[in-house]
Design a protein around this motif. Structure first.
Motif, mmCIF file in Angstrom:
data_model
loop_
_atom_site.group_PDB
_atom_site.id
_atom_site.type_symbol
_atom_site.label_atom_id
_atom_site.label_comp_id
_atom_site.label_asym_id
_atom_site.label_seq_id
_atom_site.Cartn_x
_atom_site.Cartn_y
_atom_site.Cartn_z
ATOM 1 N N GLU A 84 10.103 13.447 -0.427
ATOM 2 C CA GLU A 84 9.091 14.609 -0.708
ATOM 3 C C GLU A 84 8.888 15.026 -2.062
ATOM 4 O O GLU A 84 9.424 16.238 -2.341
ATOM 5 N N ARG A 85 8.248 14.357 -2.616
ATOM 6 C CA ARG A 85 8.231 14.541 -4.318
ATOM 7 C C ARG A 85 6.701 14.129 -4.722
ATOM 8 O O ARG A 85 6.045 13.070 -4.064
ATOM 9 N N PRO A 86 6.122 14.676 -5.675
ATOM 10 C CA PRO A 86 4.754 14.319 -5.907
ATOM 11 C C PRO A 86 4.563 13.333 -6.797
ATOM 12 O O PRO A 86 3.712 12.702 -6.862
ATOM 13 N N ASP A 87 5.763 12.780 -7.327
ATOM 14 C CA ASP A 87 5.713 11.534 -8.248
ATOM 15 C C ASP A 87 6.295 10.370 -7.522
ATOM 16 O O ASP A 87 6.354 9.080 -8.208
ATOM 17 N N VAL A 88 6.247 10.294 -6.189
ATOM 18 C CA VAL A 88 6.726 9.188 -5.420
ATOM 19 C C VAL A 88 5.682 8.144 -5.365
ATOM 20 O O VAL A 88 4.416 8.626 -5.359
ATOM 21 N N GLY A 112 2.136 10.185 -4.463
ATOM 22 C CA GLY A 112 2.637 11.347 -3.998
ATOM 23 C C GLY A 112 2.940 11.341 -2.292
ATOM 24 O O GLY A 112 2.569 10.642 -1.610
ATOM 25 N N TYR A 113 4.082 12.243 -1.899
ATOM 26 C CA TYR A 113 4.431 12.182 -0.625
ATOM 27 C C TYR A 113 3.363 12.327 0.447
ATOM 28 O O TYR A 113 3.307 11.738 1.203
ATOM 29 N N ASP A 114 2.372 13.416 0.243
ATOM 30 C CA ASP A 114 1.388 13.794 1.070
ATOM 31 C C ASP A 114 0.440 12.312 1.274
ATOM 32 O O ASP A 114 0.041 12.128 2.439
ATOM 33 N N GLU A 115 0.096 11.893 0.250
ATOM 34 C CA GLU A 115 -0.728 10.617 0.310
ATOM 35 C C GLU A 115 -0.115 9.608 1.056
ATOM 36 O O GLU A 115 -0.583 8.831 1.874
ATOM 37 N N ILE A 116 1.345 9.246 0.657
ATOM 38 C CA ILE A 116 1.959 8.202 1.409
ATOM 39 C C ILE A 116 2.191 8.501 2.893
ATOM 40 O O ILE A 116 1.926 7.652 3.714
ATOM 41 N N ALA A 117 2.545 9.713 3.415
ATOM 42 C CA ALA A 117 2.685 10.302 4.802
ATOM 43 C C ALA A 117 1.179 9.987 5.358
ATOM 44 O O ALA A 117 1.260 9.348 6.528
ATOM 45 N N GLU A 118 0.372 10.262 4.825
ATOM 46 C CA GLU A 118 -1.323 10.186 5.527
ATOM 47 C C GLU A 118 -1.434 8.650 5.363
ATOM 48 O O GLU A 118 -1.817 8.282 6.673
ATOM 49 N N PHE A 173 13.418 6.486 -0.490
ATOM 50 C CA PHE A 173 12.417 5.807 -1.448
ATOM 51 C C PHE A 173 11.686 6.979 -2.292
ATOM 52 O O PHE A 173 11.171 7.593 -1.740
ATOM 53 N N VAL A 174 11.719 6.480 -3.734
ATOM 54 C CA VAL A 174 10.849 6.907 -4.692
ATOM 55 C C VAL A 174 10.002 6.031 -5.362
ATOM 56 O O VAL A 174 9.051 6.816 -6.005
ATOM 57 N N GLY A 175 10.008 4.870 -5.034
ATOM 58 C CA GLY A 175 9.157 4.010 -5.617
ATOM 59 C C GLY A 175 9.136 2.729 -4.583
ATOM 60 O O GLY A 175 10.276 2.450 -4.152
ATOM 61 N N MET A 176 7.965 2.144 -4.119
ATOM 62 C CA MET A 176 8.055 1.017 -3.450
ATOM 63 C C MET A 176 6.671 0.177 -3.748
ATOM 64 O O MET A 176 5.763 0.581 -4.014
ATOM 65 N N HIS A 177 7.097 -1.201 -3.788
ATOM 66 C CA HIS A 177 6.059 -2.208 -4.178
ATOM 67 C C HIS A 177 6.167 -3.246 -3.322
ATOM 68 O O HIS A 177 6.944 -3.991 -3.255
ATOM 69 N N VAL A 178 5.083 -3.570 -2.620
ATOM 70 C CA VAL A 178 4.749 -4.655 -1.766
ATOM 71 C C VAL A 178 3.578 -5.606 -2.142
ATOM 72 O O VAL A 178 2.556 -5.036 -2.430
ATOM 73 N N SER A 179 3.899 -6.661 -2.320
ATOM 74 C CA SER A 179 2.713 -7.642 -2.863
ATOM 75 C C SER A 179 2.655 -9.071 -2.070
ATOM 76 O O SER A 179 3.926 -9.550 -1.638
ATOM 77 N N ALA A 180 1.680 -9.759 -2.261
ATOM 78 C CA ALA A 180 1.476 -11.020 -1.879
ATOM 79 C C ALA A 180 1.063 -11.923 -3.155
ATOM 80 O O ALA A 180 0.526 -11.710 -3.791
ATOM 81 N N PRO A 181 1.981 -12.949 -2.881
ATOM 82 C CA PRO A 181 1.754 -14.088 -4.270
ATOM 83 C C PRO A 181 -0.094 -14.472 -4.064
ATOM 84 O O PRO A 181 -0.326 -14.763 -2.958
ATOM 85 N N VAL A 182 -0.475 -14.609 -5.065
ATOM 86 C CA VAL A 182 -1.695 -15.075 -5.162
ATOM 87 C C VAL A 182 -1.752 -16.807 -5.351
ATOM 88 O O VAL A 182 -0.861 -17.293 -6.157
ATOM 89 N N GLU A 183 -2.508 -17.291 -4.426
ATOM 90 C CA GLU A 183 -2.706 -18.833 -4.332
ATOM 91 C C GLU A 183 -3.867 -19.189 -5.637
ATOM 92 O O GLU A 183 -4.638 -18.771 -5.516
ATOM 93 N N THR A 184 -3.213 -20.029 -6.433
ATOM 94 C CA THR A 184 -4.130 -20.337 -7.521
ATOM 95 C C THR A 184 -4.830 -21.483 -7.378
ATOM 96 O O THR A 184 -5.849 -21.637 -8.252
ATOM 97 N N GLY A 185 -4.398 -22.431 -6.476
ATOM 98 C CA GLY A 185 -5.043 -23.586 -6.145
ATOM 99 C C GLY A 185 -4.864 -24.656 -7.277
ATOM 100 O O GLY A 185 -5.444 -25.759 -7.288
ATOM 101 N N GLY A 186 -4.360 -24.289 -8.255
ATOM 102 C CA GLY A 186 -4.139 -25.345 -9.528
ATOM 103 C C GLY A 186 -2.738 -25.543 -9.940
ATOM 104 O O GLY A 186 -1.743 -24.856 -9.362
ATOM 105 N N ASP A 187 -2.539 -26.229 -11.018
ATOM 106 C CA ASP A 187 -1.099 -26.603 -11.682
ATOM 107 C C ASP A 187 -0.752 -25.205 -12.345
ATOM 108 O O ASP A 187 -1.631 -24.852 -13.160
ATOM 109 N N ASP A 188 0.355 -24.992 -12.130
ATOM 110 C CA ASP A 188 0.830 -23.657 -12.835
ATOM 111 C C ASP A 188 1.648 -24.124 -14.232
ATOM 112 O O ASP A 188 2.120 -25.133 -14.099
#
Length: 126
Positions: A26-30, A41-47, A111-126
């Motif tokens: 419950e911190r404003p910087d989470v 911030g905690y309030d936005e995360i909770a909502e 948790f004070v920080g969490m990041h969830v992401s999905a890989p982007v399909e590029t459709g080409g050679d990397d």
């Protein structure tokens, strides 16, 4: 409870549709980055998490490579997670990457920080 046990417990709470805000400090910087949003911030995360629970169901959360490190009062984690859910009649299914930072408060990890992401399909050679 260890930091790893807390992360696993969070996954289980997500599967069961239980409240998720208590896992965050419950911190404003989470901060929490999801597949489609940023919550500050905690309030936005909770909502945001309350709304997510209200409009989604049938969660699948499959951890494939959870790695957790604890150091005194700090920890961090990473994982590859298949997650799927139903939202307003539409099914979603993603192979995602999770990472985050945790803080120990007394005998509990939050948790004070969490990041969830999905890989982007590029459709080409990397």
């Amino acid at each position: 409870m260890s930091a790893e046990a807390m992360v696993r417990d969070y996954y289980e709470a997500l599967r069961r549709g239980e409240p998720l805000a208590p896992y965050f400090a419950e911190r404003p910087d989470v901060v929490k980055f999801g597949v489609g949003e940023r919550l500050d911030g905690y309030d936005e995360i909770a909502e945001g998490l309350r709304e997510q629970s209200r409009v989604t169901d049938d969660w699948t959360v499959e951890s494939h490579d959870l790695r957790v490190t604890e150091r005194d009062d700090w920890g961090w984690f990473s994982d590859e997670v298949r997650m799927s859910w139903t939202q307003r009649g539409t099914d979603y299914d993603f192979e995602t990457r999770w990472s985050g930072t945790l803080e120990r408060r007394s005998d509990e990890w939050l948790f004070v920080g969490m990041h969830v992401s999905a890989p982007v399909e590029t459709g080409g050679d990397d």
